[in-house]
Design an enzyme around this catalytic site. Structure first.
Site, PDB file in Angstrom:
ATOM      1  N   GLY A  55       0.844  -1.190   0.000  1.00 30.39           N
ATOM      2  CA  GLY A  55       0.000   0.000   0.000  1.00 30.39           C
ATOM      3  C   GLY A  55       0.876   1.235   0.000  1.00 30.39           C
ATOM      4  O   GLY A  55       2.062   1.168   0.330  1.00 30.39           O
ATOM      5  N   CYS A  82       5.194  -6.206   1.544  1.00 33.34           N
ATOM      6  CA  CYS A  82       5.556  -4.781   1.514  1.00 33.34           C
ATOM      7  C   CYS A  82       4.897  -3.999   2.660  1.00 33.34           C
ATOM      8  O   CYS A  82       5.276  -4.178   3.804  1.00 33.34           O
ATOM      9  CB  CYS A  82       5.242  -4.195   0.140  1.00 33.34           C
ATOM     10  SG  CYS A  82       6.140  -2.666  -0.160  1.00 33.34           S
ATOM     11  N   TYR A  83       3.890  -3.160   2.367  1.00 31.34           N
ATOM     12  CA  TYR A  83       3.240  -2.445   3.477  1.00 31.34           C
ATOM     13  C   TYR A  83       2.709  -3.451   4.500  1.00 31.34           C
ATOM     14  O   TYR A  83       2.761  -3.212   5.711  1.00 31.34           O
ATOM     15  CB  TYR A  83       2.083  -1.576   2.965  1.00 31.34           C
ATOM     16  CG  TYR A  83       1.348  -0.837   4.089  1.00 31.34           C
ATOM     17  CD1 TYR A  83       1.768   0.421   4.502  1.00 31.34           C
ATOM     18  CD2 TYR A  83       0.261  -1.417   4.744  1.00 31.34           C
ATOM     19  CE1 TYR A  83       1.128   1.093   5.539  1.00 31.34           C
ATOM     20  CE2 TYR A  83      -0.390  -0.757   5.778  1.00 31.34           C
ATOM     21  CZ  TYR A  83       0.043   0.503   6.166  1.00 31.34           C
ATOM     22  OH  TYR A  83      -0.598   1.160   7.187  1.00 31.34           O
ATOM     23  N   HIS A 169       7.919  -7.847  -3.935  1.00 32.51           N
ATOM     24  CA  HIS A 169       6.595  -8.172  -4.493  1.00 32.51           C
ATOM     25  C   HIS A 169       6.630  -9.485  -5.270  1.00 32.51           C
ATOM     26  O   HIS A 169       7.020  -9.492  -6.439  1.00 32.51           O
ATOM     27  CB  HIS A 169       6.116  -7.042  -5.400  1.00 32.51           C
ATOM     28  CG  HIS A 169       5.758  -5.803  -4.645  1.00 32.51           C
ATOM     29  ND1 HIS A 169       4.520  -5.605  -4.082  1.00 32.51           N
ATOM     30  CD2 HIS A 169       6.490  -4.716  -4.316  1.00 32.51           C
ATOM     31  CE1 HIS A 169       4.495  -4.441  -3.450  1.00 32.51           C
ATOM     32  NE2 HIS A 169       5.677  -3.886  -3.582  1.00 32.51           N
ATOM     33  N   GLU A 171       4.177 -10.948  -6.466  1.00 34.78           N
ATOM     34  CA  GLU A 171       3.044 -11.004  -7.389  1.00 34.78           C
ATOM     35  C   GLU A 171       3.324 -10.412  -8.759  1.00 34.78           C
ATOM     36  O   GLU A 171       2.536 -10.575  -9.669  1.00 34.78           O
ATOM     37  CB  GLU A 171       1.818 -10.320  -6.767  1.00 34.78           C
ATOM     38  CG  GLU A 171       1.907  -8.798  -6.581  1.00 34.78           C
ATOM     39  CD  GLU A 171       2.591  -8.351  -5.286  1.00 34.78           C
ATOM     40  OE1 GLU A 171       3.440  -9.114  -4.764  1.00 34.78           O
ATOM     41  OE2 GLU A 171       2.300  -7.250  -4.815  1.00 34.78           O
ATOM     42  N   SER A 223     -22.404  -5.157 -26.505  1.00 31.44           N
ATOM     43  CA  SER A 223     -21.617  -4.194 -27.287  1.00 31.44           C
ATOM     44  C   SER A 223     -20.844  -4.896 -28.397  1.00 31.44           C
ATOM     45  O   SER A 223     -20.342  -4.256 -29.307  1.00 31.44           O
ATOM     46  CB  SER A 223     -20.628  -3.470 -26.366  1.00 31.44           C
ATOM     47  OG  SER A 223     -19.599  -4.374 -25.978  1.00 31.44           O
ATOM     48  N   GLY A 224     -20.731  -6.223 -28.279  1.00 33.87           N
ATOM     49  CA  GLY A 224     -19.961  -6.948 -29.281  1.00 33.87           C
ATOM     50  C   GLY A 224     -18.501  -7.095 -28.898  1.00 33.87           C
ATOM     51  O   GLY A 224     -17.734  -7.718 -29.606  1.00 33.87           O
ATOM     52  N   GLY A 225     -18.091  -6.501 -27.775  1.00 32.73           N
ATOM     53  CA  GLY A 225     -16.726  -6.690 -27.285  1.00 32.73           C
ATOM     54  C   GLY A 225     -16.588  -8.073 -26.658  1.00 32.73           C
ATOM     55  O   GLY A 225     -17.580  -8.792 -26.499  1.00 32.73           O
ATOM     56  N   VAL A 226     -15.355  -8.439 -26.296  1.00 29.28           N
ATOM     57  CA  VAL A 226     -15.124  -9.814 -25.848  1.00 29.28           C
ATOM     58  C   VAL A 226     -15.876 -10.129 -24.551  1.00 29.28           C
ATOM     59  O   VAL A 226     -16.423 -11.231 -24.395  1.00 29.28           O
ATOM     60  CB  VAL A 226     -13.611 -10.131 -25.722  1.00 29.28           C
ATOM     61  CG1 VAL A 226     -12.935  -9.281 -24.666  1.00 29.28           C
ATOM     62  CG2 VAL A 226     -13.376 -11.607 -25.420  1.00 29.28           C
ATOM     63  N   ASP A 227     -16.004  -9.165 -23.644  1.00 27.42           N
ATOM     64  CA  ASP A 227     -16.690  -9.446 -22.381  1.00 27.42           C
ATOM     65  C   ASP A 227     -18.184  -9.665 -22.612  1.00 27.42           C
ATOM     66  O   ASP A 227     -18.757 -10.653 -22.147  1.00 27.42           O
ATOM     67  CB  ASP A 227     -16.494  -8.302 -21.371  1.00 27.42           C
ATOM     68  CG  ASP A 227     -15.026  -8.053 -21.058  1.00 27.42           C
ATOM     69  OD1 ASP A 227     -14.202  -8.913 -21.403  1.00 27.42           O
ATOM     70  OD2 ASP A 227     -14.722  -6.998 -20.468  1.00 27.42           O
ATOM     71  N   SER A 228     -18.807  -8.731 -23.314  1.00 25.70           N
ATOM     72  CA  SER A 228     -20.254  -8.893 -23.474  1.00 25.70           C
ATOM     73  C   SER A 228     -20.570 -10.066 -24.394  1.00 25.70           C
ATOM     74  O   SER A 228     -21.538 -10.793 -24.181  1.00 25.70           O
ATOM     75  CB  SER A 228     -20.929  -7.602 -23.929  1.00 25.70           C
ATOM     76  OG  SER A 228     -20.661  -7.296 -25.262  1.00 25.70           O
ATOM     77  N   LYS A 370      -9.115 -10.896 -17.498  1.00 29.09           N
ATOM     78  CA  LYS A 370      -9.236 -10.702 -18.951  1.00 29.09           C
ATOM     79  C   LYS A 370      -8.662 -11.882 -19.732  1.00 29.09           C
ATOM     80  O   LYS A 370      -9.283 -12.358 -20.685  1.00 29.09           O
ATOM     81  CB  LYS A 370      -8.504  -9.413 -19.348  1.00 29.09           C
ATOM     82  CG  LYS A 370      -8.822  -8.935 -20.740  1.00 29.09           C
ATOM     83  CD  LYS A 370     -10.171  -8.271 -20.733  1.00 29.09           C
ATOM     84  CE  LYS A 370     -10.585  -7.763 -22.090  1.00 29.09           C
ATOM     85  NZ  LYS A 370     -11.847  -7.010 -21.988  1.00 29.09           N
TER      86      LYS A 370
END
Ligand code: XMP
Length: 514
Positions: A55, A82-83, A169, A171, A223-228, A370
Site C-alpha cells: 500500500g 511490503c506495506y 513483491h 506477485e 456491445s460486441g466486445g469480448v466481455d459482453s 481478462k
C-alpha cells in the site's frame, strides 16, 4: 463442503489484483476484502490463509491503515507483502523507518537459511522492490530469512511459522520465482491442496448459470466486445432464446463496430435487438464541451434508450427478471478497491436501471480475469478478431473529440480512425500495440489551400503499450507507418490539414484525451 479459500486484505496497492491473479492461477479461490475487515467477519468465512497487500502509506503516519488486532488471534497463516510486512512488524513491536532513498526496481534476494516458503529457489534470486520505508528492528519472536542489497530484512517469519513477511513483491512478473513462493505458501503453510474451482470448465459454468437463472428471461446490453460477447454466449447456452441482448447504436461507434456486433450475434445464434438511438445521443450531447458533462450525457442517453427497449421487449416477450452484465474480475476489484477509482465499465453499468425495472443483476464472468475471459471466449467459438480487440471506452468517440460533438465531427473522426487502423493492421502491429486511435482536436490550424491560406482540422494519433491500462507508455510507430497515415489522412480527408503524434506516457497523461 467447506471451500478452501484465501482472503487478500487490500491496503491499496496497485498490485493487489495481481496477488489475486497469482493465487487464482494456482487454482485456489480468493477474495479481496477491505484491509479494515473485522476479525469476526473473517472468522465466519474460515479462510485458510490471509495475504496482506502492499500500500502507498507509511505505518508510522497518523492515518495509516490499520488491521483489526484480533486478526492475529485467529491463528490463520498470514503472508504480508511490503506495506503488509511493515504493518505486521509495527503491530508486533518492531520498528519501521523511512529508508535512505528507498529501493525501487530489480534487486537480489539473498537467502539466509532454507525455509519451506522458498523451496525451489536459488540462494540468490531476482526480486522486484518498491518501498520507501523499511523494517529497522525485527519484532520479538521473528527472524530474518533473507536480505537484499538495500535491506537486512527482505523476508521474515514468526517463530510459530504462521506469519511470513516479504518486503519484495512476489506477485509481479519481475519476480520470476514469485509464483513458486505463492505455491509453496498455499500448499505447505496454508495446507491447501490446490484445486480447480467448480464451474471452471465451460460445461460447469453453463450448468451453474442454468440453475441460477432457472429459465427466467434475461436482458443484457450487448456491445460486441469480448466481455459482453462471452457473457452473452454463456447465457445463451444456459437459457437459449430467453436471453434478450440489446445493442444500442449511439452513433458514437467506430467504423464497422455495429456490423461486427451484428455478425458476432448472428454467429452465436443470439436474438439481438438493435436500437437506433443516434438522434437521442446527439441531442443529449448538443451544446456540451466539458468532458464530464459529455460522459454524463452519454450515460443518461444510454440508460434511456435501453430502458425504452426493455419495456418494448417485456410487452412482446413477457416479464423479464434478470439483467446480465459482462463485468469481469478486474472491474470488480477496480470498483471495490481504491475509493474514488473510476468505474471503467460505465456503459455496461446501466445505473439505477435494474431497480427501476425491478431486475436482478447476474454477472457470469465476475470471477475471471481478462486473459481467462479470452480463453473462455475461444472455447465459446467467439471469433479471434473480437477476442484480441483493443479496449474501447463506453462513451465511444465522444471522448475522442475535444470540444463539441456533432454528427459531422464524429463522421470525420470515424474516417480518420479507420485509416489509422488500416495502416496499423497493414504494418502487422495490430496485435502488438495495446491501444491505438485518432483524436479530433478543438480549434483549427493554418493550412495551405490552393494559392491561399485556410484553416483545417487537427488530428492527433495515439498509440500505447500497456498491460492493463493502469499505466502506459507511448508506442514508437515506425517512421514509414506514420508517414503513410499522415499522408492518407490529409489526402483522403480534405478537412484535415495537420496531424500530430502523442508522445506522452500514463502517468502523467491518461490514455484517452477527453
Ligand atoms: P484512461 O484514459 O483513464 O483509460 O487512461 C484507461 C483505459 O480505460 C479505457 N476507458 C474506458 N473504458 N468506459 C470504458 O469501458 C469508459 O468510460 C472508459 N474511459 C476510459 C481507455 O480506453 C483505456 O483503455
Amino acid at each position: 463442503m467447506e471451500e478452501e479459500q484465501v482472503f487478500i486484505f487490500d491496503f491499496g496497492s496497485q498490485y493487489t489484483r495481481l496477488i489475486a491473479k497469482a493465487v487464482r492461477e494456482l487454482g485456489v479461490r480468493c477474495r479481496v476484502v477491505p484491509a479494515q475487515s473485522s476479525a469476526e467477519r473473517i472468522r465466519r468465512s474460515l479462510p485458510r490463509g490471509l495475504v496482506l497487500s502492499g500500500g502507498p502509506e507509511s505505518v508510522y503516519e497518523k492515518n495509516a491503515p490499520q488491521l483489526d488486532p484480533a486478526i492475529y488471534d485467529l491463528k490463520i497463516p498470514i503472508l504480508a507483502i511490503c506495506y503488509g510486512l511493515q504493518r505486521v512488524a509495527a503491530d508486533r513491536g518492531g520498528q519501521v523507518v523511512r529508508g535512505r532513498g528507498g529501493e525501487y526496481g530489480l534487486s537480489t534476494l539473498q537467502l539466509a537459511e532454507p525455509d519451506p516458503i522458498f523451496a525451489g529457489l536459488e540462494p540468490q534470486e531476482p526480486v522486484w522492490m518498491s518501498h520507501g520505508d523499511q523494517l529497522k528492528l525485527l519484532p520479538p519472536g521473528f527472524r530474518s530469512l533473507a536480505r537484499s542489497a538495500g535491506v537486512p530484512y527482505a523476508a521474515i517469519r514468526s517463530s510459530d511459522g504462521l506469519i511470513y513477511g516479504l518486503q519484495f513483491h512476489p506477485e509481479v512478473a519481475q519476480t520470476p520465482k514469485g509464483k513458486t513462493i505463492f505455491a509453496n505458501w498455499l500448499r505447505d503453510i496454508c495446507r491447501i491442496k490446490g484445486q480447480r474451482q467448480p464451474g471452471a470448465t465451460l460445461e460447469g459454468r453453463i450448468g451453474a448459470l442454468r440453475r441460477q437463472l432457472e429459465g427466467r428471461r434475461a436482458l443484457m446490453a450487448f456491445s460486441g466486445g469480448v466481455d459482453s460477447a462471452s457473457a452473452a454466449a454463456l447465457t445463451q447456452r444456459a437459457i437459449g432464446s430467453r436471453l434478450l441482448p440489446v445493442f444500442v447504436d449511439s452513433g458514437l461507434l467506430r467504423q464497422g463496430d455495429r456490423q461486427r456486433a451484428e455478425q458476432v450475434a448472428a454467429h452465436l445464434g443470439l436474438k439481438l435487438a438493435v436500437v437506433e438511438a443516434q438522434e437521442r445521443f446527439f441531442a443529449a450531447l448538443s451544446g456540451l464541451s466539458d468532458p464530464e458533462d459529455k460522459r454524463k450525457a452519454v450515460g443518461e442517453a444510454f440508460i434511456r434508450a435501453f430502458e425504452a427497449e426493455a419495456r418494448r421487449l417485456e410487452e412482446r416477450e413477457g416479464p423479464i427478471e434478470i439483467l446480465i452484465q459482462g463485468t469481469i474480475y478486474s472491474d470488480v476489484i477496480e470498483s471495490a478497491g481504491a475509493p474514488g477509482a473510476r468505474r471503467i465499465k460505465s456503459h455496461h453499468n446501466v445505473g439505477g436501471l435494474p431497480e427501476q425495472l425491478g431486475l436482478k443483476i447476474v454477472e457470469p464472468l465476475r470471477d475471471l480475469f481478462k486473459d481467462e475471459v479470452r480463453q473462455l471466449a475461444l472455447k465459446l467459438g467467439i471469433p479471434e478478431e473480437i477476442i484480441w480487440e483493443q479496449p474501447f471506452p463506453g462513451p465511444g468517440l465522444a471522448v475522442r473529440i475535444l470540444g463539441p460533438v456533432t454528427p459531422e465531427r464524429v463522421a470525420l473522426l470515424r474516417q480518420a480512425d479507420a485509416i489509422l487502423r488500416q495502416e496499423i493492421k497493414r504494418a502487422k502491429l495490430d496485435r502488438e500495440i495495446w491501444q491505438y486511435f485518432a483524436v479530433l482536436l478543438p480549434g483549427r490550424s493554418v493550412a495551405i489551400r490552393g494559392d491561399g491560406r485556410g484553416y483545417g482540422e487537427i488530428v492527433a494519433l495515439r498509440a500505447v503499450s500497456s498491460r492493463e491500462g493502469m499505466t502506459a507508455d507511448w508506442y514508437p510507430l515506425p517512421h514509414e507507418t506514420l508517414t503513410q497515415i499522415s499522408s492518407r489522412l490529409t489526402n483522403e480527408l480534405d478537412q484535415i490539414t495537420r496531424v500530430v503524434y502523442d508522445i506522452t506516457a500514463k502517468p502523467p497523461a491518461t490514455i484517452e484525451w477527453e
